[in-house]
Write an enzyme that holds these catalytic residues in place. Sequence first.
Site, PDB file in Angstrom:
ATOM      1  N   CYS A  48       0.835  -1.201   0.000  1.00 54.16           N
ATOM      2  CA  CYS A  48       0.000   0.000   0.000  1.00 54.16           C
ATOM      3  C   CYS A  48       0.871   1.253   0.000  1.00 54.16           C
ATOM      4  CB  CYS A  48      -0.873  -0.033   1.248  1.00 54.16           C
ATOM      5  SG  CYS A  48      -1.749   1.485   1.567  1.00 54.16           S
TER       6      CYS A  48
ATOM      7  N   CYS B 164     -11.538  -8.617  21.994  1.00 54.32           N
ATOM      8  CA  CYS B 164     -10.772  -7.940  20.937  1.00 54.32           C
ATOM      9  C   CYS B 164      -9.649  -7.109  21.543  1.00 54.32           C
ATOM     10  CB  CYS B 164     -11.688  -7.089  20.061  1.00 54.32           C
ATOM     11  SG  CYS B 164     -12.672  -5.925  20.991  1.00 54.32           S
TER      12      CYS B 164
ATOM     13  N   ASP C  88     -18.677 -11.111  24.910  1.00 54.59           N
ATOM     14  CA  ASP C  88     -17.927 -10.597  23.749  1.00 54.59           C
ATOM     15  C   ASP C  88     -17.970  -9.072  23.811  1.00 54.59           C
ATOM     16  OD1 ASP C  88     -16.713 -10.085  21.348  1.00 54.59           O
ATOM     17  OD2 ASP C  88     -18.258 -11.025  20.103  1.00 54.59           O
TER      18      ASP C  88
END
Length: 462
Positions: free
Chosen positions: A75, A416, A389
């Site tokens: 990128c 996460c 979660d």
Amino acid sequence: MKPTYVKNQMLTLTVDAMGNEGEGIARDNGFPFFVKGALPGEKIVVSVMKVKKNYGFARLEEILVPSGERREPVCPVAVSCGGCQLLHVSYEEQLRYKEQKVLGCLSHIGRIQNPEQYMEPIIGMEHPYGYRNKAQYPVGRNKEGRIVTGFYAGRTHQIKANEHCAIQAEGMDEILAIVRSFMEQYHISPYDETTQTGSVRHVLVRKGFHTGQWMVCIIINEKKLPHWEKLVEALKEIPGMTSISINQNQKNTNVILGDHTELLYGAPVIEDRIGDITYEISPESFYQVNPVQTERLYEVALSYAGLTGKEVVWDLYCGIGTISLFLARKAKKVYGVEIVPQAVKNAEKNRAKNQISNVEFYTGAAEEIFPQRYAQDPEGSRADVVVVDPPRKGCDQKLLETICRMGPERIVYVSCDPATLARDILYLTTEGGYELQRFRATDMFPQGGHVECVTLLQRKDI
Ligand code: SAH
């Protein structure tokens, strides 16, 4: 004693570790500098940017001896864009880094001795590019006054214009190009944060990978988008275009979406599938961004839950009910709790669409609903398995306390952020009477620094 440095001072250093955001850590006589884009083992020349009491930041100027794990980023804005942190790192090394990150958090924050013994190997991707099903592009102007889209540079609100993002779903570029050219043609201004004027703030694009359906939502700083019918005309030519809407956000805030969404074309939702379950998704709802890995993540969660068909399961922070419905066919009853009302509406529709009848959803904060339900009816609400979660900040303390009082046999923690995961595990394993059984990271964000992890905790007295 902190050594004295001046700005732009050049130093030759060797990188000895990778920090939390994938940056290199290089020491000058023991004093650590964070250097974006540098890799462990590399000998580098840096210029000093900023020095704090115990650490500093420096810019990578030259690589004298590169690491064998260094890759040419695919990128052009790899270093300046805040979207990806690890584009310059081989994929194998990215996976090792993520495992190490989880292990480090579990041992330092979670105080787990030799966490390696509980670890199952990280699940990586075969093709770690083009995987994202959702992007929220900020819109601005470049120096020449042209409309640009891209992502913010790290820790700023400066847009790094980019017409092709390596991790986004194929087809996003074309949609963004249509929006940019519509704005140019009809003189629609991008929103300017400093003056709080202008119209288009963000473009949200989402794709159902399994259904091929596209959703576009234009977030605007006003009530109407002038000439919107022209935009719809162009966008609906894209195969699979299913939902086009505007969302009004007139607040001075970093929160992307406002409270009101108005449909311009098609359906208010798109559909996607995980395994054999179909989900409908609104612009406001959370839906995992990496559909290929989500299925693997949920498989791990399902296997850790150890369901036989007799269990009562609470799925806390359930979003549109993805995990709840995924587990429902193997459980007796599943209760889901989610704070975003629109997501719960999706969850209820999803339950009906998949003809699943043993799931019940509650709208509200999990840390309120779950303790309330348990206080009202301890026997009736008791779970065998609790799945959590949470967002990055982890679980609320009140919620953890209720889990421990209720005492499910197993807790499946989908996280996460390994730091908050480890903090919550410390509570569950010291005060709560649980022990860590297994954990497995899944690479949901290839090229990025974040890591997702599923953990199984079991009640000690079992
Ligand atoms: N399990 C789902 C969603 C996980 S993301 C999935 O895999 O798709 C975390 C979810 O928690 C989001 O949907 C967010 O809206 C929700 N959330 C955030 N804070 C919450 C709270 N205090 N109580 C309940 N849900 C919350």
